[in-house]
Design a protein around this motif. Structure first.
Motif, short mmCIF file in Angstrom:
data_model
loop_
_atom_site.label_atom_id
_atom_site.label_comp_id
_atom_site.label_asym_id
_atom_site.label_seq_id
_atom_site.Cartn_x
_atom_site.Cartn_y
_atom_site.Cartn_z
N THR A 56 0.83 -1.15 0.01
CA THR A 56 0.03 0.02 0.11
C THR A 56 0.84 1.35 -0.03
O THR A 56 0.30 2.45 0.43
CB THR A 56 -0.98 -0.11 1.13
OG1 THR A 56 -0.23 -0.03 2.45
CG2 THR A 56 -1.73 -1.10 1.22
N ASN A 57 2.13 1.09 -0.52
CA ASN A 57 3.14 2.40 -0.28
C ASN A 57 3.16 3.04 0.86
O ASN A 57 2.90 4.14 1.03
CB ASN A 57 2.53 3.40 -1.46
CG ASN A 57 2.55 3.00 -2.69
OD1 ASN A 57 3.60 2.12 -3.10
ND2 ASN A 57 1.83 3.01 -3.52
N VAL A 88 3.46 -13.29 -2.69
CA VAL A 88 4.44 -12.77 -1.83
C VAL A 88 5.67 -13.77 -1.60
O VAL A 88 5.48 -14.96 -1.53
CB VAL A 88 3.99 -12.52 -0.41
CG1 VAL A 88 5.06 -12.03 0.50
CG2 VAL A 88 2.91 -11.30 -0.47
N TYR A 89 6.86 -13.37 -2.25
CA TYR A 89 7.91 -14.17 -2.25
C TYR A 89 9.06 -13.98 -1.49
O TYR A 89 9.76 -12.66 -1.70
CB TYR A 89 8.43 -14.42 -3.65
CG TYR A 89 9.52 -15.22 -4.14
CD1 TYR A 89 9.56 -16.45 -3.95
CD2 TYR A 89 10.83 -14.69 -4.45
CE1 TYR A 89 10.41 -17.47 -4.32
CE2 TYR A 89 11.79 -15.61 -4.90
CZ TYR A 89 11.49 -16.84 -4.78
OH TYR A 89 12.60 -17.76 -5.09
N SER A 90 9.25 -14.33 -0.26
CA SER A 90 10.37 -14.14 0.72
C SER A 90 11.32 -14.89 0.50
O SER A 90 11.35 -16.10 1.72
CB SER A 90 9.92 -13.78 1.99
OG SER A 90 9.03 -12.83 2.09
N SER A 91 12.30 -15.10 -0.03
CA SER A 91 13.24 -16.27 -0.31
C SER A 91 14.41 -15.78 -0.99
O SER A 91 14.43 -14.76 -1.71
CB SER A 91 12.52 -17.24 -1.48
OG SER A 91 12.88 -18.61 -1.08
N SER A 98 6.91 -4.18 -5.42
CA SER A 98 7.85 -3.97 -4.43
C SER A 98 8.75 -5.10 -4.24
O SER A 98 8.52 -6.15 -4.32
CB SER A 98 7.05 -3.83 -2.98
OG SER A 98 7.86 -3.59 -2.05
N ARG A 99 10.02 -4.65 -3.93
CA ARG A 99 10.91 -5.40 -3.62
C ARG A 99 12.10 -4.96 -2.72
O ARG A 99 12.87 -3.84 -2.87
CB ARG A 99 12.17 -5.78 -4.90
CG ARG A 99 13.00 -7.01 -4.76
CD ARG A 99 13.72 -7.01 -6.08
NE ARG A 99 14.86 -8.17 -6.10
CZ ARG A 99 15.81 -7.89 -6.86
NH1 ARG A 99 15.81 -7.41 -7.87
NH2 ARG A 99 16.69 -9.16 -6.87
N GLN A 116 14.23 -8.43 1.52
CA GLN A 116 14.55 -9.78 1.53
C GLN A 116 12.89 -10.33 0.98
O GLN A 116 12.75 -11.67 0.63
CB GLN A 116 14.54 -10.80 2.72
CG GLN A 116 16.06 -10.50 3.24
CD GLN A 116 16.57 -11.21 4.29
OE1 GLN A 116 15.54 -12.25 4.69
NE2 GLN A 116 17.57 -11.12 4.99
N THR A 117 12.06 -9.35 0.53
CA THR A 117 10.97 -9.98 -0.08
C THR A 117 10.61 -9.20 -1.45
O THR A 117 10.72 -8.14 -1.58
CB THR A 117 9.63 -9.46 1.10
OG1 THR A 117 9.84 -10.13 2.27
CG2 THR A 117 8.32 -9.79 0.58
N ALA A 118 9.85 -9.99 -2.26
CA ALA A 118 9.34 -9.28 -3.56
C ALA A 118 7.76 -9.65 -3.65
O ALA A 118 7.44 -10.71 -3.12
CB ALA A 118 10.16 -9.78 -4.66
N ILE A 119 7.02 -8.70 -4.23
CA ILE A 119 5.61 -8.62 -4.39
C ILE A 119 5.13 -8.37 -5.78
O ILE A 119 5.53 -7.39 -6.07
CB ILE A 119 4.78 -8.01 -3.15
CG1 ILE A 119 5.37 -8.33 -1.79
CG2 ILE A 119 3.26 -8.02 -3.19
CD1 ILE A 119 4.65 -7.42 -0.48
#
Length: 574
Positions: A175-176, A284-287, A317-318, A321-324
């Protein structure tokens, strides 16, 4: 339902007071139950002291399954964690025929069950909700041991600063920096490789429902721990088959170190995520590939970017450690990329099939027009799901079903005559449109809604109501550990299978699986045709179930019907 005795910011004093109370409760029996187990003797030991005729013996499957007059045979003690469809020994026999590069060995492979599964030595009735969210009996290295309890300090190893901080950070990223997951429109989440389900546990106070799953772990029974904590979870894997959930069911699919190779096999697993996400849903990718620049991680990241771009997702967003990504439902973009041969589009008829034992398809689904969902869980529970109209269930029938189950659930609690904290994990084995689960929502209970794969597909409507569930075929065992549910609700499950199948899927098979997954002192409520009720009433004592019969109003509200209230006795092998 989302309350907890322990907030994210705990003081040492609070924890110590809680520990003292819980240790005291353990010795007085108020947390674990006061009943001692009854005992089933092994044939060679203490024959005179055995209270029951059930024999401890590993028998081999016969068709049809026959329950001896003396009582159902009991597995040897080493089978106390037996999960038929995820049995390592059985899967090992199948290895030559399995695709190991696609991790097919992690999926369901189901031999029949043929005996009662015993509890382990010194089994104790679990701690009750909500204390169970943060404490369990025992000790493993990914939780903190404090005396005789395990403490989950806010989220475990996946979340360095605790699950609550991580969840707020995700909301900020979506949500910025202006809101949380709720303001981002997230109500239902699929957590891939969920560990002990701390992520789901800390979403509950936000009114966010989570379907958590992970493969059976050969070393740490993490799904079992999640269920012991009172958090909804099941054994499953993203490998070669579709997940047993309908399309467009989740606003978010979450992977935190979930050990899934999303970039492999032309991104076929990401295409399954695309199927499961609603339009404008988040992945949501936290890897490590999202933040590390060593080893093979940059190559994996580049592949992920190419695959998600081909599906017209947007990386929003990145950081940390997380990319969305957001699933941008752009049909023009998808059709253009299909013309460029970057993706293939799924056939419409493939999309409409129930996702049970369906092979993954290397194609991207166009969702088209989807029903607008209410923005909160409370609103979803009461709103008529538009998908039900497509399968011929009217709004009047929906309302009638909702009112009926609200009345019946009130009767259930009165007749069970137990404190509300005695029931946390519940399963509706034939959920129809989720009326039972919706009625249970006013209690501190979560419900796994099962829609049999051989019945009409009403599961999409259940998800639209903000409830969770899965497709399943009760001719097979369910993907969970033994002793993981406090209450099983069976509404005409037996008659359906009695009419649909011959040998190999009988009343006795389903009863045996129910016994495996219900906890000692847990309840089994059965509504069915009178002839089936009579048979179950006769067989139940042979499975060491206590049985009561009650007359309740049937769904037509024209007469009463006999309802069985069974309670699994707390027994053990000596």
């Amino acid at each position: 339902m989302g309350g907890s005795l322990f907030g994210a910011a705990r003081s040492g004093q609070t924890i110590m007071v809680a520990l003292v109370l819980m240790v005291g409760s353990f010795y007085t029996g108020s947390l674990f139950g006061t009943n001692q187990p009854i005992y089933v003797s092994q044939p060679s030991s203490h024959p005179a002291s055995s209270k029951f005729a059930n024999k401890v013996a590993l028998t081999y499957r016969r068709l049809p399954l026959v329950i001896p007059e003396t009582g159902m045979n009991v597995c040897p003690l080493e089978f106390n964690e037996y999960i038929p469809c995820h049995n390592v020994t059985y899967v090992h026999q199948l290895l030559p025929s399995l695709n190991l590069s696609r991790r097919e060995e992690l999926e369901r492979h189901c031999p029949p069950l043929e005996h009662l599964v015993p509890p382990p030595n010194d089994y104790k009735i679990p701690i009750k909700w909500p204390t169970s969210r943060d404490y369990l009996k025992g000790g493993q290295n990914w939780v903190h041991e404090q005396g005789q309890f395990w403490w989950f300090p806010g989220g475990g190893t996946h979340f360095k600063h605790g699950a609550a901080e991580y969840i707020q950070r995700l909301g900020n990223m979506m949500t910025n920096e202006t809101g949380d997951l709720r303001s981002a429109g997230v109500v239902q989440v699929l957590d891939v490789g969920c560990g002990v389900a701390s992520f789901a546990a800390y979403l509950l106070p936000l009114g966010i429902q989570t379907m958590s799953f992970a493969p059976k772990d050969g070393h740490e029974n993490q799904i079992q721990f999640a269920l012991e904590r009172g958090i909804g979870a099941m054994i499953s894997a993203v490998a070669t088959k579709q997940m047993p959930y309908p399309a467009a069911s989740f606003e978010m699919v979450h992977c935190s170190r979930c050990r899934v190779d999303w970039h492999a096999n032309d991104g076929i697993l990401l295409k399954e995520v695309h199927r499961l996400l609603r339009p404008n849903g988040f992945f949501v990718y936290s890897s490590p590939p999202a933040y590390r620049n060593d080893k093979e991680y940059p190559m994996i990241w580049d592949k992920l970017v190419n695959l998600t771009s081909a599906m017209c997702w947007k990386l929003i967003s990145r950081k940390v450690q997380t990319a969305i990504w957001i699933k941008d439902e752009n049909e023009v973009c998808l059709r253009q990329n299909a013309e460029l041969k970057l993706i293939s589009l799924c056939d419409v008829e493939d999309v409409l099939k129930p996702s049970w034992k369906v092979t993954l398809r290397d194609c991207v689904q166009i969702s088209g027009q989807t029903e607008e969902r209410p923005s909160s869980l409370a609103e979803r529970l009461s709103a008529y799901p538009g998908t039900l109209r497509k399968i011929g269930i009217s709004e009047d029938e929906y309302t009638s079903d909702t009112v009926y189950w609200r009345e019946q659930v009130n009767h259930y609690w009165r007749l069970m005559n137990v404190n509300e904290t005695e029931v946390r994990n519940a399963m509706d084995m034939n959920a129809f449109i989720g009326g039972f689960a919706a009625a249970m929502n006013s209690y501190p209970v979560w419900v796994m809604n099962i829609v049999p794969a051989t019945m009409n597909d009403t599961l999409s409507g259940i998800f639209e109501r903000g409830l969770n569930g899965a497709f399943h075929d009760w001719c097979e065992a369910f993907s969970t550990y033994p002793r993981t549910y406090d209450l099983l609700h069976s509404d005409h499950v037996f008659s359906h299978y009695n009419k649909s199948y011959g040998d190999g899927c009988l009343l006795e098979d389903i009863m045996l699986e129910m016994d495996r997954i219900v906890r000692p002192q847990g309840f089994i409520i059965i509504r069915d045709e009178e002839s089936i009720i009579s048979r179950i009433r006769d067989l139940a004592p042979k499975l060491l179930w206590e049985v009561e019969t009650h007359e309740l109003e049937n769904k037509d509200k024209k007469m009463t019907e006999t309802v069985l209230f069974c309670r699994k006795r707390f027994w053990a092998i000596i």
